[in-house]
Design a protein around this motif. Structure first.
Motif, PDB file in Angstrom:
ATOM      1  N   THR A  66       0.644  -1.153   0.038  1.00  0.00           N
ATOM      2  CA  THR A  66      -0.014  -0.115  -0.100  1.00  0.00           C
ATOM      3  C   THR A  66       0.808   1.284  -0.115  1.00  0.00           C
ATOM      4  OG1 THR A  66       0.007  -0.140   2.314  1.00  0.00           O
ATOM      5  CG2 THR A  66      -1.983  -1.070   1.079  1.00  0.00           C
ATOM      6  N   LEU A  67       2.211   1.130  -0.043  1.00  0.00           N
ATOM      7  CA  LEU A  67       3.003   2.361  -0.153  1.00  0.00           C
ATOM      8  C   LEU A  67       2.741   3.127  -1.591  1.00  0.00           C
ATOM      9  CD1 LEU A  67       6.533   0.736   0.650  1.00  0.00           C
ATOM     10  CD2 LEU A  67       5.379   2.391   1.851  1.00  0.00           C
ATOM     11  N   ASP A  68       2.671   4.524  -1.305  1.00  0.00           N
ATOM     12  CA  ASP A  68       2.583   5.256  -2.712  1.00  0.00           C
ATOM     13  C   ASP A  68       3.593   4.894  -3.574  1.00  0.00           C
ATOM     14  OD1 ASP A  68       0.541   6.548  -1.223  1.00  0.00           O
ATOM     15  OD2 ASP A  68       1.940   8.381  -1.018  1.00  0.00           O
ATOM     16  N   GLY A  69       2.964   5.017  -5.034  1.00  0.00           N
ATOM     17  CA  GLY A  69       3.752   4.816  -6.102  1.00  0.00           C
ATOM     18  C   GLY A  69       3.860   3.027  -6.314  1.00  0.00           C
ATOM     19  N   VAL A  70       2.924   2.454  -5.914  1.00  0.00           N
ATOM     20  CA  VAL A  70       2.688   0.782  -6.156  1.00  0.00           C
ATOM     21  C   VAL A  70       1.296   0.706  -6.982  1.00  0.00           C
ATOM     22  CG1 VAL A  70       2.375  -1.436  -5.353  1.00  0.00           C
ATOM     23  CG2 VAL A  70       3.831   0.194  -4.035  1.00  0.00           C
ATOM     24  N   PHE A  71       1.457   0.361  -8.145  1.00  0.00           N
ATOM     25  CA  PHE A  71       0.176   0.430  -8.856  1.00  0.00           C
ATOM     26  C   PHE A  71      -0.251  -0.926  -9.452  1.00  0.00           C
ATOM     27  CE2 PHE A  71       2.608   4.455  -9.506  1.00  0.00           C
ATOM     28  CZ  PHE A  71       1.636   5.360  -9.162  1.00  0.00           C
ATOM     29  N   ALA A  72      -1.735  -1.208  -9.733  1.00  0.00           N
ATOM     30  CA  ALA A  72      -2.046  -2.376 -10.516  1.00  0.00           C
ATOM     31  C   ALA A  72      -2.494  -1.815 -11.825  1.00  0.00           C
ATOM     32  CB  ALA A  72      -3.161  -2.916  -9.687  1.00  0.00           C
ATOM     33  N   VAL A  73      -2.923  -2.635 -12.540  1.00  0.00           N
ATOM     34  CA  VAL A  73      -3.291  -1.923 -14.166  1.00  0.00           C
ATOM     35  C   VAL A  73      -4.436  -2.687 -14.399  1.00  0.00           C
ATOM     36  CG1 VAL A  73      -2.727  -1.635 -16.254  1.00  0.00           C
ATOM     37  CG2 VAL A  73      -0.860  -2.425 -14.968  1.00  0.00           C
ATOM     38  N   ARG A  74      -5.532  -2.236 -13.604  1.00  0.00           N
ATOM     39  CA  ARG A  74      -7.122  -2.804 -14.022  1.00  0.00           C
ATOM     40  C   ARG A  74      -7.922  -1.607 -14.630  1.00  0.00           C
ATOM     41  NH1 ARG A  74      -9.308  -7.604 -15.454  1.00  0.00           N
ATOM     42  NH2 ARG A  74     -11.359  -7.020 -15.637  1.00  0.00           N
ATOM     43  N   THR A  75      -8.062  -0.599 -13.979  1.00  0.00           N
ATOM     44  CA  THR A  75      -8.757   0.565 -14.585  1.00  0.00           C
ATOM     45  C   THR A  75      -8.278   1.602 -15.213  1.00  0.00           C
ATOM     46  OG1 THR A  75      -9.022   1.625 -12.411  1.00  0.00           O
ATOM     47  CG2 THR A  75     -10.424   0.183 -12.474  1.00  0.00           C
ATOM     48  N   LEU A  76      -9.114   2.505 -15.704  1.00  0.00           N
ATOM     49  CA  LEU A  76      -8.566   3.789 -16.356  1.00  0.00           C
ATOM     50  C   LEU A  76      -7.826   4.705 -15.342  1.00  0.00           C
ATOM     51  CD1 LEU A  76      -8.406   5.724 -18.935  1.00  0.00           C
ATOM     52  CD2 LEU A  76     -10.984   6.173 -18.421  1.00  0.00           C
ATOM     53  N   ALA A  77      -8.794   4.647 -14.067  1.00  0.00           N
ATOM     54  CA  ALA A  77      -8.128   5.519 -13.069  1.00  0.00           C
ATOM     55  C   ALA A  77      -6.581   4.977 -12.620  1.00  0.00           C
ATOM     56  CB  ALA A  77      -9.046   5.354 -12.098  1.00  0.00           C
ATOM     57  N   ASP A  78      -6.334   3.615 -12.636  1.00  0.00           N
ATOM     58  CA  ASP A  78      -5.402   2.996 -12.230  1.00  0.00           C
ATOM     59  C   ASP A  78      -4.087   3.730 -13.166  1.00  0.00           C
ATOM     60  OD1 ASP A  78      -6.305   1.309 -10.273  1.00  0.00           O
ATOM     61  OD2 ASP A  78      -6.414  -0.246 -11.800  1.00  0.00           O
ATOM     62  N   VAL A  79      -4.492   3.651 -14.347  1.00  0.00           N
ATOM     63  CA  VAL A  79      -3.477   4.134 -15.383  1.00  0.00           C
ATOM     64  C   VAL A  79      -3.163   5.545 -15.603  1.00  0.00           C
ATOM     65  CG1 VAL A  79      -3.135   4.094 -17.968  1.00  0.00           C
ATOM     66  CG2 VAL A  79      -3.745   2.138 -16.864  1.00  0.00           C
ATOM     67  N   ASP A  80      -4.405   6.289 -15.345  1.00  0.00           N
ATOM     68  CA  ASP A  80      -4.320   7.630 -15.206  1.00  0.00           C
ATOM     69  C   ASP A  80      -3.406   8.223 -13.792  1.00  0.00           C
ATOM     70  OD1 ASP A  80      -5.360   8.173 -17.341  1.00  0.00           O
ATOM     71  OD2 ASP A  80      -7.273   8.458 -16.669  1.00  0.00           O
ATOM     72  N   ALA A  81      -3.510   7.357 -12.856  1.00  0.00           N
ATOM     73  CA  ALA A  81      -2.619   7.582 -11.437  1.00  0.00           C
ATOM     74  C   ALA A  81      -1.177   7.180 -11.761  1.00  0.00           C
ATOM     75  CB  ALA A  81      -3.129   6.765 -10.372  1.00  0.00           C
ATOM     76  N   MET A  82      -0.870   6.304 -12.784  1.00  0.00           N
ATOM     77  CA  MET A  82       0.516   6.085 -12.963  1.00  0.00           C
ATOM     78  C   MET A  82       1.205   6.797 -13.797  1.00  0.00           C
ATOM     79  SD  MET A  82       0.807   2.254 -14.658  1.00  0.00           S
ATOM     80  CE  MET A  82      -0.699   1.538 -13.615  1.00  0.00           C
ATOM     81  N   ALA A  83       0.467   7.424 -14.794  1.00  0.00           N
ATOM     82  CA  ALA A  83       1.025   8.070 -15.778  1.00  0.00           C
ATOM     83  C   ALA A  83       2.066   9.076 -15.593  1.00  0.00           C
ATOM     84  CB  ALA A  83       0.001   8.716 -16.612  1.00  0.00           C
ATOM     85  N   PRO A  84       1.994  10.098 -14.582  1.00  0.00           N
ATOM     86  CA  PRO A  84       2.969  11.034 -14.359  1.00  0.00           C
ATOM     87  C   PRO A  84       4.378  10.232 -13.887  1.00  0.00           C
ATOM     88  CG  PRO A  84       1.040  11.308 -13.022  1.00  0.00           C
ATOM     89  CD  PRO A  84       1.010   9.931 -13.723  1.00  0.00           C
ATOM     90  N   CYS A  85       4.363   8.936 -13.600  1.00  0.00           N
ATOM     91  CA  CYS A  85       5.707   8.328 -13.141  1.00  0.00           C
ATOM     92  C   CYS A  85       6.516   8.006 -14.442  1.00  0.00           C
ATOM     93  CB  CYS A  85       5.570   6.973 -12.402  1.00  0.00           C
ATOM     94  SG  CYS A  85       4.372   7.291 -10.737  1.00  0.00           S
ATOM     95  N   PHE A  86       5.819   7.995 -15.649  1.00  0.00           N
ATOM     96  CA  PHE A  86       6.475   7.371 -16.846  1.00  0.00           C
ATOM     97  C   PHE A  86       7.405   8.520 -17.316  1.00  0.00           C
ATOM     98  CE2 PHE A  86       4.996   3.190 -18.335  1.00  0.00           C
ATOM     99  CZ  PHE A  86       4.226   3.026 -16.985  1.00  0.00           C
ATOM    100  N   VAL A  87       8.496   8.781 -16.743  1.00  0.00           N
ATOM    101  CA  VAL A  87       9.270   9.878 -17.253  1.00  0.00           C
ATOM    102  C   VAL A  87      10.857   9.236 -17.768  1.00  0.00           C
ATOM    103  CG1 VAL A  87       8.336  11.854 -16.252  1.00  0.00           C
ATOM    104  CG2 VAL A  87       9.960  10.462 -14.764  1.00  0.00           C
ATOM    105  N   THR A  88      11.312   9.669 -18.725  1.00  0.00           N
ATOM    106  CA  THR A  88      12.507   9.143 -19.088  1.00  0.00           C
ATOM    107  C   THR A  88      13.497   9.044 -18.152  1.00  0.00           C
ATOM    108  OG1 THR A  88      12.155  10.087 -21.400  1.00  0.00           O
ATOM    109  CG2 THR A  88      14.164   9.222 -21.126  1.00  0.00           C
TER     110      THR A  88
END
Ligand code: FAD
Length: 402
Positions: A120-142
């Protein structure tokens, strides 16, 4: 005229209500979804949408106008809390809704890592819903360091997207090889080589001991004792069917919500389809997690609500996109005892799963012709001589002739 309520506004739920109207059903139809958005397709969440190659509006299965235009009462952001199978009502936050036929298309929940190991730490994501993916999107930096836990299709697809975007990706898989649960060693080898060539670090036979971090994840301790650093973590460790509502209503479960061949549960007014439902197939209750199954099974349920009395005949197919490879799968490989490899044109390849001389399934990598021929053979219950399949000189389409 009767009243159909469908719980779960996803792939199966939307297919069910569309089919009811398409077949002329003129009773009342209500589709209830817990997510705040209309029904959408999930596959791009770990593929083109995650990559930023697909806009959100293209995820939606039907235009917003489709529902009112077809007299479908779509209620989004509404979670059904209980089913009263005796009174024939479902309970929502704002009251009860009656039904004559109830369809459960509640999908599944991603397995999450327990809080005790940092799940349950911040920055731990599952990929199931649109909300999940929108939440992780800002982490996708080069340059960001991504740890993926689980080497199934979703983990591998997320790894491919992240590597394409210039992230530093490590994927750990507890089993001896990636895709062990779903594919032959040949397919695992193919995708391991593909990922490695693109700079993804794949670690097989390596488990997660715990995630590390204070508030937000900062790394992981692996079963080898190593500690690695990570800026964020994606888990792809499987799903569990969403059966809680059914179970609480006394509906029988067996590898998900148990249905008969027509899609009816143990309660004759309640039906189920999609990821949450199992159906009789080859002497077991089979549950499939795929778009094709969700649509076909939900349409079968709609037909049977209308009295068709038809049995669901699953025609399993699936796909996955990783880097420049499209994998297409037909059939079910369970019980195979050998793999026949067929080299295709320009480096493409397909792996054909046989039990004795019986063709069960195939995995085709960038080879749509092999996929199409294999799928048609499997669906017709036919096989092809393995020696012919293995011979690149064989004209595949000729195998379809009766
Ligand atoms: P879902 O589409 O999950 O819909 C279920 C809905 O029910 C959810 O919106 C949920 O919120 C709602 N719900 C649950 N309980 C309640 C309640 N009590 N009240 C109201 N609403 C409720 N399949 C493929 O064939 N090919 C692929 O390449 C592929 N890629 C995928 C990639 C990802 C990232 C994911 C997550 C899945 C992928 N799948 C793929 C699987 C496929 O998307 C699913 O099998 C399919 O969505 C199942 O449809 P469903 O309707 O059963 O469930």
């Amino acid at each position: 005229m009767s009243n159909v309520v469908v719980i779960g506004a996803g792939q199966a739920g939307s297919a069910c209500v569309a089919r009811l109207r398409n077949k002329g059903f003129d009773g009342s139809v209500t589709l209830i979804g817990a997510e705040p958005v209309p029904p959408y397709q999930r596959p791009p969440l770990s593929k083109a949408y995650l990559l930023g190659d697909m806009a959100e509006d293209r995820l939606y299965l039907r235009p917003a106008s489709f529902y009112p235009d077809n007299g479908i009462n779509l209620r989004t952001g509404a979670s059904v809390q209980a089913i009263d199978a005796v009174a024939k009502t479902v309970t929502l936050a704002d009251g009860a809704l009656p039904y004559d036929h109830l369809v459960l298309t509640t999908g599944s929940h991603p397995r999450r890592l327990p809080a005790s190991i940092g799940g349950t730490l911040d920055g731990v994501f599952a990929v199931r819903t649109l909300a999940d993916v929108d939440a992780m999107a800002p982490c996708f930096v080069t340059g960001a360091r991504l740890l993926i836990v689980g080497g199934g299709y979703i983990g591998l697809e997320a790894a491919a997207v992240a590597a394409k975007l210039g992230l530093s990706v490590t994927l750990i898989e507890m089993a001896d090889r990636i895709l062990q649960r779903v594919a032959a060693p040949e397919t695992s080898d193919y995708f391991r080589a593909l990922h490695t060539a693109h700079g993804v670090t794949i670690r097989e036979g390596v488990g997660l001991t715990r995630l590390l971090g204070d508030g937000a994840v900062s790394g992981a301790e692996l079963s080898t004792g190593e500690v690695i650093e990570a800026d964020f973590v994606i888990t792809g460790v499987g799903i569990t069917p969403a059966t809680e509502l059914a179970e609480a209503a006394g509906i029988a479960l067996d590898n998900g919500i148990r249905t008969d061949a027509q899609g009816r549960t143990s309660n004759p007014a309640i039906w189920a389809a999609g990821d949450c439902a199992s159906f009789p197939h080859g002497g077991v209750q089979l549950r499939l997690e795929s778009v094709g199954n969700a649509i076909d099974q939900a349409e079968c349920v709609a037909d049977n609500i209308l009295g068709t009395g038809r049995e669901y005949a699953a025609k399993p197919w699936f796909w996955s996109d990783q880097f420049d490879v499209k994998l297409q799968i037909a059939g079910l490989s369970t019980g195979y005892d050998r793999i026949v490899t067929r080299p295709g044109d320009e480096g493409t390849v397909s792996f054909w799963y046989y039990h004795g001389d019986r063709l069960l399934a195939l995995d085709a990598m960038n080879d749509p012709r092999a996929y199409m021929v294999g799928k048609r053979l499997i669906e017709a219950g036919r096989s092809a001589d393995p020696a012919l399949i293995a011979d690149p000189a064989t004209e595949l389409k000729a195998l379809l002739k009766p």
